[in-house]
Design a protein around this motif. Structure first.
Motif, short mmCIF file in Angstrom:
data_model
loop_
_atom_site.label_atom_id
_atom_site.label_comp_id
_atom_site.label_asym_id
_atom_site.label_seq_id
_atom_site.Cartn_x
_atom_site.Cartn_y
_atom_site.Cartn_z
N VAL A 130 27.47 47.20 -3.15
CA VAL A 130 26.82 45.95 -3.55
C VAL A 130 25.89 46.19 -4.75
O VAL A 130 25.06 47.10 -4.73
N PHE A 131 26.06 45.35 -5.80
CA PHE A 131 25.11 45.37 -6.92
C PHE A 131 24.04 44.34 -6.59
O PHE A 131 24.27 43.13 -6.71
N LEU A 132 22.89 44.79 -6.12
CA LEU A 132 21.81 43.90 -5.68
C LEU A 132 20.86 43.71 -6.87
O LEU A 132 19.98 44.51 -7.12
N ALA A 133 21.10 42.64 -7.65
CA ALA A 133 20.36 42.45 -8.91
C ALA A 133 19.34 41.32 -8.75
O ALA A 133 19.34 40.34 -9.51
N VAL A 134 18.51 41.45 -7.69
CA VAL A 134 17.51 40.40 -7.43
C VAL A 134 16.10 40.93 -7.59
O VAL A 134 15.13 40.27 -7.24
N ARG A 153 18.86 47.21 -9.60
CA ARG A 153 18.34 47.22 -10.97
C ARG A 153 16.91 46.69 -10.92
O ARG A 153 16.66 45.57 -10.49
N LEU A 154 15.97 47.57 -11.31
CA LEU A 154 14.55 47.23 -11.19
C LEU A 154 13.86 47.40 -12.53
O LEU A 154 14.33 48.20 -13.38
N ASN A 165 20.79 53.82 1.58
CA ASN A 165 21.95 54.22 0.77
C ASN A 165 21.91 53.42 -0.53
O ASN A 165 22.62 52.42 -0.68
N ALA A 166 21.00 53.82 -1.44
CA ALA A 166 20.81 53.00 -2.65
C ALA A 166 20.57 53.88 -3.86
O ALA A 166 20.08 55.01 -3.74
N GLU A 167 20.95 53.36 -4.98
CA GLU A 167 20.69 54.05 -6.25
C GLU A 167 20.01 53.05 -7.18
O GLU A 167 20.38 51.87 -7.21
N VAL A 168 19.00 53.53 -7.93
CA VAL A 168 18.20 52.63 -8.78
C VAL A 168 18.55 52.83 -10.24
O VAL A 168 18.65 53.96 -10.72
N VAL A 169 18.72 51.71 -10.94
CA VAL A 169 18.80 51.73 -12.41
C VAL A 169 17.54 51.01 -12.89
O VAL A 169 17.29 49.87 -12.49
N VAL A 170 16.72 51.67 -13.68
CA VAL A 170 15.50 51.04 -14.19
C VAL A 170 15.82 50.42 -15.54
O VAL A 170 16.22 51.12 -16.47
N ALA A 178 29.07 43.65 -21.64
CA ALA A 178 29.75 44.95 -21.77
C ALA A 178 29.00 46.01 -20.97
O ALA A 178 29.61 46.76 -20.18
N ASP A 179 27.67 46.03 -21.09
CA ASP A 179 26.90 47.04 -20.36
C ASP A 179 26.99 46.80 -18.86
O ASP A 179 27.14 47.74 -18.07
N ASP A 180 26.91 45.52 -18.46
CA ASP A 180 26.95 45.25 -17.01
C ASP A 180 28.33 45.56 -16.44
O ASP A 180 28.46 46.06 -15.32
N ARG A 181 29.36 45.31 -17.23
CA ARG A 181 30.73 45.62 -16.75
C ARG A 181 30.88 47.14 -16.58
O ARG A 181 31.36 47.61 -15.55
N ALA A 182 30.38 47.90 -17.56
CA ALA A 182 30.48 49.37 -17.48
C ALA A 182 29.68 49.87 -16.28
O ALA A 182 30.15 50.71 -15.50
N LEU A 183 28.49 49.32 -16.09
CA LEU A 183 27.63 49.73 -14.96
C LEU A 183 28.34 49.48 -13.64
O LEU A 183 28.40 50.34 -12.75
N MET A 184 28.94 48.30 -13.49
CA MET A 184 29.59 47.94 -12.23
C MET A 184 30.86 48.76 -11.99
O MET A 184 31.15 49.17 -10.87
N GLN A 185 31.58 49.07 -13.05
CA GLN A 185 32.79 49.91 -12.90
C GLN A 185 32.37 51.32 -12.51
O GLN A 185 32.91 51.92 -11.59
N GLN A 186 31.34 51.81 -13.16
CA GLN A 186 30.86 53.18 -12.90
C GLN A 186 30.44 53.32 -11.44
O GLN A 186 30.66 54.34 -10.81
N HIS A 187 29.87 52.24 -10.88
CA HIS A 187 29.38 52.31 -9.49
C HIS A 187 30.40 51.77 -8.49
O HIS A 187 30.10 51.64 -7.32
N GLY A 188 31.56 51.37 -8.95
CA GLY A 188 32.59 50.86 -8.01
C GLY A 188 32.11 49.62 -7.28
O GLY A 188 32.42 49.39 -6.11
N THR A 189 31.35 48.77 -8.00
CA THR A 189 30.79 47.57 -7.36
C THR A 189 31.90 46.68 -6.79
O THR A 189 32.91 46.45 -7.45
#
Ligand code: 3Y8
Ligand code: NAP
Length: 243
Positions: A130-134, A153-154, A165-170, A178-189
């Motif tokens: 899950v990409f929890l972008a809230v 994403r914080l 079970n979480a990973e943070v992108v600051v 383009a950046d969000d697509r790459a981020l989501m592909q990289q994390h298997g969202t």
């Protein structure tokens, strides 16, 4: 001569601040003080709560504010309610600078929920990526669904995380597709959780989800009491010049 209080913290508030500074209109830009280093502004800035609607009314009187523009985020509902109350008490004109809610486009796969707790409930079930972008303020609510792998994403590095079970992108927006697509592909969202913020600063993840064919759990914005709502900086400047 008007003296404007801008309740800020959004892309639109920043555009208004720039225009007001260029026009030489006296104004103060207000942040809640949520993040470590808020963006600088071409206006005098104040940081921190006012102390409820009474505190805001006091601030308005003490600083001879003649107009208030509520350019806060659609989810900053308490601030918006306080502004309505304080401007009624002080009889100072209030206008909100708002942005329309996002609407699903043909290829979007949205599951809409009315609020954050309904979003938490909707996450019951088998583990997903899950990409929890809230943001940070409601992360604890999602601890009720610890089974997922969360990409968070914080704006600032958190000291603790309520999710096992979480990973943070600051990162702070505005973001790009383009950046969000790459981020989501990289994390298997597999699922994106988003507030219906509207505007341009946070929509990149929706465009990326559409491009990747991913579902979005979309949280509707809180309902606010009636107030004057404007949607462009030009409308605010016009409103300011016609008391
Ligand atoms: C402190 C002040 C600009 C304005 C930038 C906008 C766009 C980028 C996208 C995602 C979603 C989220 C979050 C987000 C965006 C803009 C805008 C917007 C979403 C700053 C800022 C402040 C905040 C507060 C922060 C919240 C958080 C929410 C991150 C400045 C950068 C998720 C909202 O750590 C915390 O405590 C963060 C708190 C409120 C929501 C939350 O619940 O955590 N915004 N964001 C304001 C203050 O102190 O008064 O430094 O600019 C402003 C912006 N954030 O032109 O640069 O206009 O919405 N902000 C959401 O929409 O879901 C990120 O990652 O895809
Ligand atoms: P909120 O829940 O509506 O407000 C809670 C309290 O924070 C308010 O009652 C007020 O305290 C104080 N506050 C909020 N905005 C303020 C401002 N601009 N200036 C001074 N005090 C403020 O607000 P929030 O959701 O925490 O949002 C805080 C800030 O982040 C706002 O500037 C908002 O525009 C920005 N932001 C929020 C989001 C989001 O998702 N919520 C997204 C992007 C940006 P007192 O009662 O003590 O006056």
């Amino acid at each position: 001569m008007p003296k404007l209080l801008i309740l800020g913290g959004t892309t639109e508030a920043n555009a208004l601040a720039k225009a007001v500074a260029e026009q030489g209109i006296a104004a103060v830009y207000s942040y809640a003080g949520r993040v470590e280093t808020p963006r600088s502004q071409p206006l005098p800035v104040r940081v921190g709560g006012f102390g409820g609607p009474e505190g805001l009314a006091y601030y308005i009187r003490e600083n001879a504010i003649t107009h208030v523009v509520d350019a806060t985020h659609p989810f900053a509902a308490q601030m918006s309610r306080n502004a309505i109350e304080a401007c009624h008490t002080t009889q100072v004109p209030l206008a909100a600078l708002t942005r329309a809610a996002w609407k699903p486009q043909p290829r979007d796969v949205w599951h809409r929920v009315p609020d954050i707790s309904a979003a938490v409930d909707a996450l019951a079930g088998d583990p997903q990526r899950v990409f929890l972008a809230v943001g940070r303020m409601h992360l604890e609510d999602f601890a009720a669904q610890p089974q997922h792998y969360y990409l968070l994403r914080l704006v600032d590095e958190p000291d603790t995380l309520p999710l096992p079970n979480a990973e943070v992108v600051v990162a702070r927006g505005p973001f790009t597709e383009a950046d969000d697509r790459a981020l989501m592909q990289q994390h298997g969202t597999q699922l994106v959780v988003s507030k219906n913020a509207g505007g341009s600063g946070a929509r990149a993840k929706l465009d990326a989800a559409r491009a990747l064919g991913l579902p979005v759990l979309m949280i509707d914005r809180p309902v606010l009491p009636k107030r004057t709502e404007l949607s462009t900086v030009a409308q605010v400047l016009d409103w300011l010049s016609h008391p």
